[in-house]
Design an enzyme around this catalytic site. Structure first.
Site, PDB file in Angstrom:
ATOM      1  N   TYR A   1       0.557  13.638  13.603  1.00  0.00           N
ATOM      2  CA  TYR A   1       1.306  12.551  12.960  1.00  0.00           C
ATOM      3  C   TYR A   1       1.966  11.669  14.019  1.00  0.00           C
ATOM      4  O   TYR A   1       1.894  10.433  13.951  1.00  0.00           O
ATOM      5  CB  TYR A   1       2.353  13.131  12.024  1.00  0.00           C
TER       6      TYR A   1
ATOM      7  N   THR B   1       0.848  -1.188   0.000  1.00  0.00           N
ATOM      8  CA  THR B   1       0.000   0.000   0.000  1.00  0.00           C
ATOM      9  C   THR B   1       0.886   1.242   0.000  1.00  0.00           C
ATOM     10  O   THR B   1       2.048   1.204   0.386  1.00  0.00           O
ATOM     11  CB  THR B   1      -0.948   0.028   1.210  1.00  0.00           C
ATOM     12  N   GLY B   2       0.330   2.349  -0.449  1.00  0.00           N
ATOM     13  CA  GLY B   2       1.128   3.567  -0.551  1.00  0.00           C
ATOM     14  C   GLY B   2       2.231   3.421  -1.581  1.00  0.00           C
ATOM     15  O   GLY B   2       3.316   3.996  -1.451  1.00  0.00           O
ATOM     16  N   ALA B   3       1.951   2.673  -2.651  1.00  0.00           N
ATOM     17  CA  ALA B   3       3.000   2.294  -3.609  1.00  0.00           C
ATOM     18  C   ALA B   3       3.227   3.314  -4.707  1.00  0.00           C
ATOM     19  O   ALA B   3       4.045   3.081  -5.593  1.00  0.00           O
ATOM     20  CB  ALA B   3       2.646   0.940  -4.240  1.00  0.00           C
TER      21      ALA B   3
ATOM     22  N   SER C   1       4.447   6.405  -4.304  1.00  0.00           N
ATOM     23  CA  SER C   1       5.567   7.319  -4.040  1.00  0.00           C
ATOM     24  C   SER C   1       6.309   6.862  -2.795  1.00  0.00           C
ATOM     25  O   SER C   1       5.869   5.964  -2.078  1.00  0.00           O
ATOM     26  CB  SER C   1       5.076   8.760  -3.859  1.00  0.00           C
ATOM     27  N   GLY C   2       7.454   7.499  -2.553  1.00  0.00           N
ATOM     28  CA  GLY C   2       8.177   7.297  -1.314  1.00  0.00           C
ATOM     29  C   GLY C   2       8.641   5.868  -1.084  1.00  0.00           C
ATOM     30  O   GLY C   2       9.052   5.157  -1.999  1.00  0.00           O
TER      31      GLY C   2
END
Length: 209
Positions: A160, A16-18, A20-21
């Site tokens: 955060y 997941t979150g693939a 960027s970063g």
């Protein structure tokens, strides 16, 4: 039970979150080593680009597929898992890599922005684990990207920090419960320090107003 982990070249990974970063780099590196990866994020164009890049590199043997989804939506993550099983037959590793932040003093942040951080960073992990664990019951890895701020708090990124503290507590508790059930799943929380990613560019910034 001791987790049974396959070599990367033999694995099917969901990330997941693939787009960027850390998630993007993880996808590229795993595919370079021959893994088959199923990528998800909210950005269709970025997912399509990296998937095309991976599938166009015939030297590594890696393969990629993608599903656009919001990690805070459990039904969306179930579609991601279904795609992994339909395309590649199983899931060996699930990486919870999605994350967002917001810069500003806690009392200045809108409730909506604070909720969004928790929806992605905390509930995204919770949903990911709920979807992943049934697929990993016979052995696999569940990896969550936390933060050094899982262990301490700093000003101007308070919400955060709070979300990453929650992620650490959730991950530690889940690990103990899975150990109690003798499930061969390796549960790992990675806590990076500052890394050169688009994290700061994507964060809402109250300090600039």
């Amino acid at each position: 039970m001791t987790p049974r982990l396959k070599p990367i070249k033999d694995q099917i990974l969901v990330i997941t979150g693939a787009s960027s970063g850390i998630g993007l780099v993880t996808a590229r590196m795993a595919a370079k080593r021959g893994a088959r990866v199923v990528l998800t994020a909210r950005n269709y164009e970025a997912l399509e680009q990296v998937t095309r890049e991976i599938n166009g590199d015939e030297s590594s043997g890696g393969m990629a597929a993608f599903v656009v989804a919001d990690v805070a939506d459990e039904s969306g993550l179930r579609r991601v898992a279904d795609e992994a099983v339909s395309r590649f037959g199983r899931i060996d590793t699930w990486v919870n890599g999605a994350g967002v932040s917001v810069y500003g003093r806690l009392l200045d942040l809108s409730i909506d922005d604070q909720r969004r951080v928790f929806e992605t960073n905390v509930w995204g992990v919770v949903m990911g684990c709920r979807v992943a664990v049934p697929h990993l019951r016979n052995g696999g890895a569940l990896i969550t990207i936390g933060s050094i701020l899982s262990d301490r708090a700093i000003p101007l990124q308070g919400i955060y920090c709070a979300s990453k503290h929650a992620v650490k507590a959730y991950t530690d508790s889940l690990r103990m419960e899975l150990e109690h059930d003798r499930l061969p799943i390796a549960v790992t929380l990675i806590k990076p320090y500052s890394i050169d990613t688009p994290y700061t560019e994507h964060a809402e910034n109250y300090l600039a107003t």
